[in-house]
Scaffold this active site. Sequence first.
Site, short mmCIF file in Angstrom:
data_model
loop_
_atom_site.label_atom_id
_atom_site.label_comp_id
_atom_site.label_asym_id
_atom_site.label_seq_id
_atom_site.Cartn_x
_atom_site.Cartn_y
_atom_site.Cartn_z
N TYR A 49 34.08 50.27 38.26
CA TYR A 49 34.11 51.73 38.45
C TYR A 49 32.71 52.35 38.41
O TYR A 49 32.58 53.57 38.50
CB TYR A 49 34.97 52.40 37.38
CG TYR A 49 36.45 52.23 37.57
CD1 TYR A 49 36.97 51.11 38.21
CD2 TYR A 49 37.35 53.19 37.13
CE1 TYR A 49 38.33 50.95 38.38
CE2 TYR A 49 38.71 53.05 37.30
CZ TYR A 49 39.19 51.92 37.93
OH TYR A 49 40.53 51.76 38.09
N ASP A 85 46.61 39.82 32.19
CA ASP A 85 47.92 39.62 32.82
C ASP A 85 48.99 39.29 31.78
O ASP A 85 50.11 39.80 31.84
CB ASP A 85 47.87 38.56 33.94
CG ASP A 85 47.08 37.33 33.57
OD1 ASP A 85 46.32 37.38 32.59
OD2 ASP A 85 47.22 36.30 34.26
#
Length: 382
Positions: free
Chosen positions: A134, A249
Amino acid sequence: MRKTVYFIEGDGIGPEVWKAAQPVIDKAVELTYGSERSLEWKELLAGEKAYARTGTYLPQETLDTLASAELAIKGPLGTPVGKGFRSLNVTMRQTLDLYACIRPIKYFEGIESPVKHPERVNMVVFRENTEDVYAGIEYKAGTEEAKRLIAFLRDELGANVDEASSVGIKPMSEKGSKRLVRRSMDFALAQGCPSVTLVHKGNIMKFTEGGFREWGYELARDEYAGRAVTEADAAAGEKRLIVKDRIADAMFQEVLIRPEQYSVIATSNLNGDYISDALAAQVGGLGLAPGVNMSDSLAFFEATHGTAPTIAGKDMANPGSLTLCGAMLLEHIGWNEAGKRIHDAMNSVIGKRTVTVDLANQMQNATTVGCTEFGDLLGNSL
Ligand code: NAD
């Protein structure tokens, strides 16, 4: 004691949710502390209101005041339409170095959720706010910048990158990671939380995400010895703060299957973006959750929803997110009893199913009230 809080009403539904939320926050303080403590609100201009009065969406005076402020709160700000305008939120986060984005996520009884036991979710996500993919270092395929970067990667570093790729850079530093994890550890210790979980994807991205994990554990060892312990070293019935890590995950499965085992989450920017939205959905989604962006000097609370232009000015918006931001602010300055009062009032009003339309759509047998009335109900339930 009097604390100064700067406020920005925001655009769209901002002014109406602010008008409903602010009296609730003040009343909670008054009922708890009488005249001994109070908040002094000072308005700062940003967004449409600033443009109308000063000809600019984010006046320098607002940024200068925030740079030396301790507490601030804002409604949502729209991104001005047209080329050349960056998001005002992003500009403020970067200019003020608001490196930690913190979102508590818990369930309110009565709201429909897609999972069987949403009440088991009670987590606070600390998301790094300045680094990672980002950071904005990204080049479009075919541009001169992309070609030069790819040539460097291929020729100088022997990296196998297709020449026609778009490319982005993922910087993650020891300083950036440690200051975020430090904040999460300090919070967990102050609030008596059982654990901090470092969430990363270090099995694949060894030096960026893996670095985050390493630096997190290093910090826990170096700065929190005696107060915190790693999961591997924890004794049965451990009383110290447990620091553990999970691969991102796997963490998405964990929060669905065993949410009660997680409390404070410290994570990198992209993981944090995903997991805070996933957790919000798990407790019934919506813009009810509060949030804060913090630098080392400023705690800047903000509603997590946008300006909701289609319902702006119609007295339909839910002031819950901004009101809960107020509760979070009170807890942040140690006025915990007043903050709890707001949480209890929110539980009570939502429990009675007298709610704004966004919540009513998600509940059985609810009575719909407007933004103003919802605020009044909260105030009367304090
Ligand atoms: P949004 O959050 O404004 O709206 C999404 C949906 O949720 C809409 O259906 C809206 O009506 C509803 N909604 C949002 N908040 C609500 C509330 N308090 N009560 C009832 N319903 C609510 O998101 P969007 O439409 O993607 O964005 C609109 C504008 O807001 C854009 O200009 C965007 O840039 C801005 N935005 C600002 C922030 C911020 O300031 N933190 C965050 C997100 C979006």
